[in-house]
Scaffold this active site. Structure first.
Site, PDB file in Angstrom:
ATOM      1  N   LYS A   1     -11.678   0.868  -1.926  1.00 35.27           N
ATOM      2  CA  LYS A   1     -10.638   1.419  -2.796  1.00 35.27           C
ATOM      3  C   LYS A   1     -11.090   1.345  -4.253  1.00 35.27           C
ATOM      4  O   LYS A   1     -11.953   2.098  -4.640  1.00 35.27           O
ATOM      5  CB  LYS A   1      -9.330   0.718  -2.490  1.00 35.27           C
ATOM      6  CG  LYS A   1      -8.876   1.185  -1.093  1.00 35.27           C
ATOM      7  CD  LYS A   1      -7.840   0.408  -0.412  1.00 35.27           C
ATOM      8  CE  LYS A   1      -7.644   1.022   0.971  1.00 35.27           C
ATOM      9  NZ  LYS A   1      -7.053   0.113   1.924  1.00 35.27           N
TER      10      LYS A   1
ATOM     11  N   HIS B   1      -5.331  -3.182  -2.843  1.00 36.86           N
ATOM     12  CA  HIS B   1      -4.974  -2.217  -3.892  1.00 36.86           C
ATOM     13  C   HIS B   1      -4.817  -2.843  -5.275  1.00 36.86           C
ATOM     14  O   HIS B   1      -4.457  -2.162  -6.223  1.00 36.86           O
ATOM     15  CB  HIS B   1      -3.678  -1.496  -3.518  1.00 36.86           C
ATOM     16  CG  HIS B   1      -3.773  -0.779  -2.215  1.00 36.86           C
ATOM     17  ND1 HIS B   1      -4.255   0.501  -2.099  1.00 36.86           N
ATOM     18  CD2 HIS B   1      -3.494  -1.190  -0.953  1.00 36.86           C
ATOM     19  CE1 HIS B   1      -4.252   0.856  -0.829  1.00 36.86           C
ATOM     20  NE2 HIS B   1      -3.789  -0.149  -0.106  1.00 36.86           N
TER      21      HIS B   1
ATOM     22  N   SER C   1       0.797  -1.225   0.000  1.00 36.61           N
ATOM     23  CA  SER C   1       0.000   0.000   0.000  1.00 36.61           C
ATOM     24  C   SER C   1       0.828   1.272   0.000  1.00 36.61           C
ATOM     25  O   SER C   1       0.366   2.304  -0.477  1.00 36.61           O
ATOM     26  CB  SER C   1      -0.971   0.000   1.176  1.00 36.61           C
ATOM     27  OG  SER C   1      -0.293  -0.230   2.388  1.00 36.61           O
TER      28      SER C   1
HETATM   29  C1  LIG Z   1      -7.037  -0.015   3.340  1.00 35.92           C
HETATM   30  C2  LIG Z   1      -6.495  -1.373   3.643  1.00 35.92           C
HETATM   31  C3  LIG Z   1      -7.141  -2.211   4.555  1.00 35.92           C
HETATM   32  C4  LIG Z   1      -8.289  -1.736   5.388  1.00 35.92           C
HETATM   33  O1  LIG Z   1      -9.470  -1.774   4.693  1.00 35.92           O
HETATM   34  P1  LIG Z   1     -10.695  -0.910   5.210  1.00 35.92           P
HETATM   35  O2  LIG Z   1     -11.871  -1.482   4.523  1.00 35.92           O
HETATM   36  O3  LIG Z   1     -10.396   0.490   4.812  1.00 35.92           O
HETATM   37  O4  LIG Z   1     -10.750  -1.088   6.704  1.00 35.92           O
HETATM   38  C5  LIG Z   1      -6.677  -3.485   4.692  1.00 35.92           C
HETATM   39  N1  LIG Z   1      -5.604  -3.925   4.004  1.00 35.92           N
HETATM   40  C6  LIG Z   1      -4.930  -3.135   3.146  1.00 35.92           C
HETATM   41  C7  LIG Z   1      -3.737  -3.680   2.421  1.00 35.92           C
HETATM   42  C8  LIG Z   1      -5.356  -1.834   2.944  1.00 35.92           C
HETATM   43  O5  LIG Z   1      -4.684  -1.037   2.128  1.00 35.92           O
END
Ligand SMILES: *Cc1c(COP(=O)(O)O)cnc(C)c1O
Length: 391
Positions: free
Chosen positions: A236, A204, A176
């Site tokens: 995302k 991602h 990330s």
């Molecule tokens: C953003 C993210 C999460 C968390 O997800 P949310 O639904 O925002 O709680 C988990 N793992 C990764 C790799 C992320 O980038």
């Protein structure tokens, strides 16, 4: 003095690590209003520009009229409604796995899965640069916890020699903060050799990688036998909210029985699932979004290379510019903001000391002109930057 919070806060401020929340006065988009000012933004994870898509908004509104607002109860009591169920079935088909389970957030999904699968007497082995929710999940599980050097199969193999019980190898799909891809073929073969399971959190990668947006497992052509536990988040690339786990019938049934963050929480609003059903369709079928994104990524990397700034080895929409000290990263971010651009500085402890960075993220919602504007602003801002100081 007990609870000396003001001293702690002052210390954080002095270290240039104080966090503040930009106040958004507009929907997610390339052009936003932040703290009352219009800005061109390069820091959203809405990679495909679906968070504010008219068809997704319509599906959400129609869902709210049909299903109301609140989830009402946990899934096991009275909160599991038809839109949730339909979305699970669609996500299973999309990921090519027997079943999928919908969760309210990615953070909870990761805590839930890891602690449902391993505990005392077992082992969890993670990439050092995994997302905080994966590291927290590993630590909270009570299993023996170790981390291997970032994306290093040799380091992974040496950690695997010291494991006991059921062993879960856990990795981000796309990292990330760096934007690089996990070396899944090597990780899966190390896992096979030790009888370990692989869990991939591809928050991602979904929507961005693979011809159909199926993420890193589609990119590498890996099935459920290679990656028995696949996690995706919906906030995302999907542009909505929540998360899912895809895998075997037994995996999903086990999570329903044993994953406490699943069992003891209210289901997400059913209208959100209605919106995600629509965004899943757009994400999968509108491959022009991925193609446009790939062009923007190429344009950005070529342009930054000419400026002599340091990029990571990333082919994804996550394109960090490594700056070094937190102070310098903040100064550059502030200089960009002066020119009407929003690019957040990411500092320790989110990233390692000395690697503070501008985390540029590109979206299919950007145009080539937007990227040209960013490159131009970077050129002006980096000229006026103070010399590198120690962090
Ligand atoms: C953003 C993210 C999460 C968390 O997800 P949310 O639904 O925002 O709680 C988990 N793992 C990764 C790799 C992320 O980038």
């Amino acid at each position: 003095m007990p609870f000396d919070l003001s001293a702690r806060l002052a210390e954080r401020r002095a270290a240039h690590l104080y966090r503040q929340r930009p106040l958004l006065g507009s929907p997610q988009s390339a052009r936003v209003v932040v703290d009352g000012r219009p800005l061109l933004a390069f820091c959203s994870n809405d990679y495909l520009g679906l968070a504010n898509h008219p068809e997704v908004i319509e599906a959400f509104s129609e869902g709210a009229r049909r299903w109301g607002v609140g989830g009402g109860a946990s899934h096991l009591v009275m909160g599991h409604s038809e839109p949730h169920h339909q979305l699970e079935e669609a996500l299973a088909v999309f990921t090519g796995r027997p079943r999928a389970l919908l969760m309210s957030s990615g953070y909870m999904a990761n805590l839930g899965v890891i602690s449902a699968l391993v505990g005392q007497g077992d082992s969890v082995v993670e990439d050092r640069l995994n997302h905080a929710s994966l590291l927290d999940g590993g630590l909270l599980s009570g299993a023996r916890f170790s981390r291997y050097l970032h994306n290093d199969p040799v380091s992974l193999a040496s950690r695997l020699e010291k494991t006991c019980g059921n062993t879960l190898i856990v990795t981000d799909g796309v990292f990330s903060m760096d934007g690089d891809l996990a070396d899944l073929p090597a990780i899966c073969s190390a896992a096979r050799a030790r009888g370990a399971w692989v869990m991939v959190d591809d928050a991602h990668g979904f929507g961005c990688l693979g011809e159909q947006g199926g993420g890193i497992v589609e990119h590498f052509g890996l099935g459920v036998a290679d990656v028995p536990v696949l996690v995706g988040t919906l906030g995302k690339g999907f542009g909505t909210a929540g998360a899912f786990i895809a895998g075997s019938e037994e995996l999903i049934e086990s999570l329903i029985q044993f994953a406490r963050p699943y069992i003891y929480t209210t289901s997400q609003p059913p209208a959100v699932a209605c919106a995600t059903l629509k965004s899943l369709q757009l994400l999968r079928d509108e491959s022009w979004r991925r193609e446009h994104l790939a062009r923007l990524i190429g344009q950005f990397r070529a342009g930054v290379g000419e400026l002599g700034l340091r990029l990571m080895d990333s082919s994804t929409p996550i394109q960090p510019i490594i700056i070094g000290s937190s102070e310098r990263a903040m100064a550059l971010s502030a200089a960009l903001r002066e020119q009407g651009l929003l690019v957040t500085a990411i500092r320790p402890p989110t990233v390692a000391r000395g690697t503070a960075r501008l985390r540029v993220t590109l979206s299919a919602g950007h145009s080539e002109d937007d990227v040209a504007q960013l490159l131009d602003a970077l050129k002006h801002a980096s000229i006026s930057l103070p010399e590198q100081a120690d962090d």
